[in-house]
Design an enzyme around this catalytic site. Structure first.
Site, PDB file in Angstrom:
ATOM      1  N   PRO A 411       0.806  -1.230   0.000  1.00  0.00           N
ATOM      2  CA  PRO A 411       0.000   0.000   0.000  1.00  0.00           C
ATOM      3  C   PRO A 411       0.834   1.274   0.000  1.00  0.00           C
ATOM      4  O   PRO A 411       0.354   2.328  -0.420  1.00  0.00           O
ATOM      5  CB  PRO A 411      -0.823  -0.110   1.293  1.00  0.00           C
ATOM      6  N   ASP A 458      -5.245  -8.347 -10.838  1.00  0.00           N
ATOM      7  CA  ASP A 458      -5.179  -8.027  -9.417  1.00  0.00           C
ATOM      8  C   ASP A 458      -4.365  -6.750  -9.357  1.00  0.00           C
ATOM      9  O   ASP A 458      -3.137  -6.770  -9.421  1.00  0.00           O
ATOM     10  CB  ASP A 458      -4.504  -9.154  -8.633  1.00  0.00           C
ATOM     11  N   ASN A 460      -4.232  -4.650  -6.866  1.00  0.00           N
ATOM     12  CA  ASN A 460      -3.856  -4.268  -5.502  1.00  0.00           C
ATOM     13  C   ASN A 460      -4.183  -2.795  -5.237  1.00  0.00           C
ATOM     14  O   ASN A 460      -3.448  -2.092  -4.549  1.00  0.00           O
ATOM     15  CB  ASN A 460      -2.365  -4.542  -5.247  1.00  0.00           C
ATOM     16  N   ASN A 527     -10.943  -9.333  -1.989  1.00  0.00           N
ATOM     17  CA  ASN A 527      -9.883  -9.853  -1.123  1.00  0.00           C
ATOM     18  C   ASN A 527     -10.424  -9.817   0.304  1.00  0.00           C
ATOM     19  O   ASN A 527     -10.903  -8.775   0.769  1.00  0.00           O
ATOM     20  CB  ASN A 527      -8.632  -8.988  -1.248  1.00  0.00           C
TER      21      ASN A 527
END
Length: 603
Positions: A411, A458, A460, A527
């Site tokens: 992150p 994905d 994220n 997720n």
């Protein structure tokens, strides 16, 4: 005594019973001041996720007067001590769900009610020096606990559900007549962790664990096919399967070790893939060895071919280490599609080639070895004729580009994710442009992109991120907060849809009109772990040639709640991600004109 309802505004308090024969507690309120009227006091505040600090042994209170309480004096307390040889606990205690610490040691309790699990914020629970003979299984649902003291009771067995307390760091069991094998395990080095693992791994063998399978996910129809012109329907799956080397008890302490084992999980993963029976399957976190020995072998038997690339680090590794490197894979049904081209996009190589002297590009982006893959597919003529309802003579081939990527996870690196996404879409555009020129394709819509795009990833990145803004709106400003005020602008122009010769605007754009198949909260999360629940997986498709007709909805939240599933993987859910599945419609060009007139097919 003050009214019980005032307790929620007190700084800290201690519950004192009247003589031990009484079974219920009277309440006294104490304000923490550190003055002369001292009682025992402890405080747990600002509990960090990674580190647990034991409570302060000094627990000091002073009485808040009735006048202060009546005048509306406000204070906060999150710790409670009950003392006085108490034999049973008032049901009113279970409403104090804000508590983080509860001291009930040195009493005469013989049982703990299952309702104690309602105190879900507790991180410290001391039940030592009572007369407790058994513990409720519901104690295992108090997954915030870091310290559980059960010393000097009359416990002969422990509920297997205690193994679910994966954040527990201290477990006090001394002075209990427990079985010797339990105590031997407990007394080993790292005995608390070993004992909890043993209990969790054996929980499934008890009658108390739910074996109920999750209910089937519902289908969410979004629109009907366009019957005014020829089109072809196909389905797409996007799924992060959680590769074996990441499936550890350190990351997923709430999941039994046997349910994390790849030999167990891979069966459920393949079953989910085959149940969807998608025409196109995009997978992330596929280990190299598992791609060739498991996924490709199994899916070939069901009519698929595939393409796979591992992360860039694989090129520098030995053969034995390389087989454990994960990457991205795309599978397609050969009855519907044939392969025209396949491509691997290595983000670190692109970062190095386009750094333009940018230190952040070299130090932050180039050091991450994420990759993307893309396959250019041709829709088989039989499928188009079946859709059109008649033979299609002289019709151009219909191509489809499918791209799949897995962006950096951290992150703190929102800038890296955004740059990786820009690089990937820039490369995808190059693939489309070159294929359009070399194959001499014309566009049905009159636009530059004659080849429709399906992008699975994905990312994220959450829906409010710069990554998703860039994909869904066609661009993002180079001053976007996700760039963290780092200087990327000199190299980002290389990935602009018009390249360096574009306008002088600081906005970085792409030429695709992308839309997410899952919009408007259709999936609350893709997720689902203890620490994080959110949307980070996506299926995008390009308009106007593609439309979404329906998607597979989320897992029933009531099932997750009723079975106290705080995170995945789980014995019934093999990955920490939920798969995405969408049915798409590909608009086909009209059949060649007959005497200047388009003859509609049978629909």
């Amino acid at each position: 005594m003050l009214d019980y309802m005032l307790l929620s505004h007190c700084a800290a308090f201690k519950l004192c019973s009247c003589p031990a024969r009484l079974n219920s507690c009277h309440f006294q309120l104490f304000e923490s001041t550190g003055g002369n009227n001292c009682f025992t006091y402890f405080s747990i505040t600002g509990m960090p996720k990674e580190k647990y600090d034991p409570p302060d042994p000094r627990r000091m209170y002073t009485i808040m007067s009735s006048e202060e309480a009546a005048s509306g004096k406000k204070s906060y307390w999150a710790e409670l001590e009950i003392s006085g040889k108490v034999r049973s606990l008032s049901t009113a205690l279970w409403s104090l769900t804000h508590l983080t610490a509860l001291h009930i040691s040195d009493n005469s309790l013989s049982r703990i009610p299952p309702d104690i699990a309602k105190l879900h914020n507790l991180v410290y629970l001391d039940l030592s020096s009572n007369k407790i003979r058994s513990l409720p299984a519901e104690l295992g649902n108090m997954v915030s606990l870091r310290e559980l003291l059960l010393n000097n009771n009359q416990l002969r067995v422990l509920p297997f559900e205690l193994g679910k307390l994966f954040q527990l760091q201290t477990l006090g069991l001394k002075g209990n007549p427990l079985a010797q094998d339990i105590m031997n395990l407990y007394q080993e080095p790292d005995g608390t962790r070993r004992l909890l693992n043993y209990l969790l791994d054996n929980l499934a063998g008890t009658k108390r664990v739910s074996t109920e399978q999750p209910p089937p996910r519902s289908w969410v129809p979004l629109q009907e096919p366009d019957r005014t012109r020829p089109s072809a329907l196909f389905s797409v799956m996007c799924y992060n399967v959680l590769c074996d080397k990441y499936a550890t008890r350190q990351l997923y302490g709430y999941c039994p070790s046997w349910a994390l084992n790849w030999e167990y999980r891979k069966k459920s993963i393949m079953q989910e893939i085959l149940n969807c029976s998608a025409d196109i399957i995009s997978l992330q976190e596929v280990e190299t060895e598992q791609y060739y020995n498991f996924f490709l072998v199994e899916l070939k038997e069901h009519g698929y071919e595939g393409f796979f690339s591992p992360k860039s680090r694989a090129r520098t590794m030995s053969e034995s280490d390389r087989k454990h490197v994960d990457g991205c894979a795309i599978f397609y049904k050969t009855e519907k599609f044939s392969l025209v081209q396949k491509h691997t996009v290595e983000f670190n190589q692109l970062a190095m080639a386009n750094s333009e002297g940018s230190e952040v590009m070299l130090n932050r982006v180039m050091t991450k070895d994420n990759i993307g893959v893309a396959v250019l597919l041709e829709l088989r003529k039989e499928i188009m004729e079946q859709s059109a309802g008649k033979p299609l003579h002289g019709m151009e081939k219909q191509l489809l580009l499918v791209a799949n990527a897995h962006m950096h996870w951290d992150p703190e690196y929102s800038d890296v994710k955004l740059v990786q996404t820009m690089m990937f879409l820039s490369e995808v555009k190059n693939i489309v442009d070159k294929a359009t020129r070399s194959l001499k394709l014309s566009s049905v819509s009159g636009e530059t992109n004659a080849i429709p795009l399906v992008l699975c990833a994905d990312l994220n990145s959450l829906p409010d991120s710069g990554v998703v803004e860039y994909l869904s709106t066609g661009g993002v400003d180079s001053t976007h907060k996700d760039f963290k005020e780092l200087r990327y602008i000199d190299c980002l122009t290389n990935f602009n849809c018009n390249g360096k010769n574009g306008t002088s605007s600081t906005r970085i754009t792409h030429g695709f009109k992308l839309k997410s198949a899952y919009e408007n909260g259709l999936m609350p999360y893709t997720n689902y772990t203890f620490d994080f629940k959110g949307i980070i997986d996506y299926i995008f498709y390009s308009q106007p040639l593609l439309n979404v007709l329906g998607v597979l909805g989320p897992l029933d939240p009531h099932w997750l709640h009723e079975n106290n599933i705080t995170g995945c993987p789980h014995p019934h859910i093999p990955s920490d991600h939920f798969s995405l599945f969408a049915q798409l419609e590909l608009v086909l060009p009209y059949p060649p004109a007959v005497n200047g007139i388009h003859v509609p097919g049978r629909r």
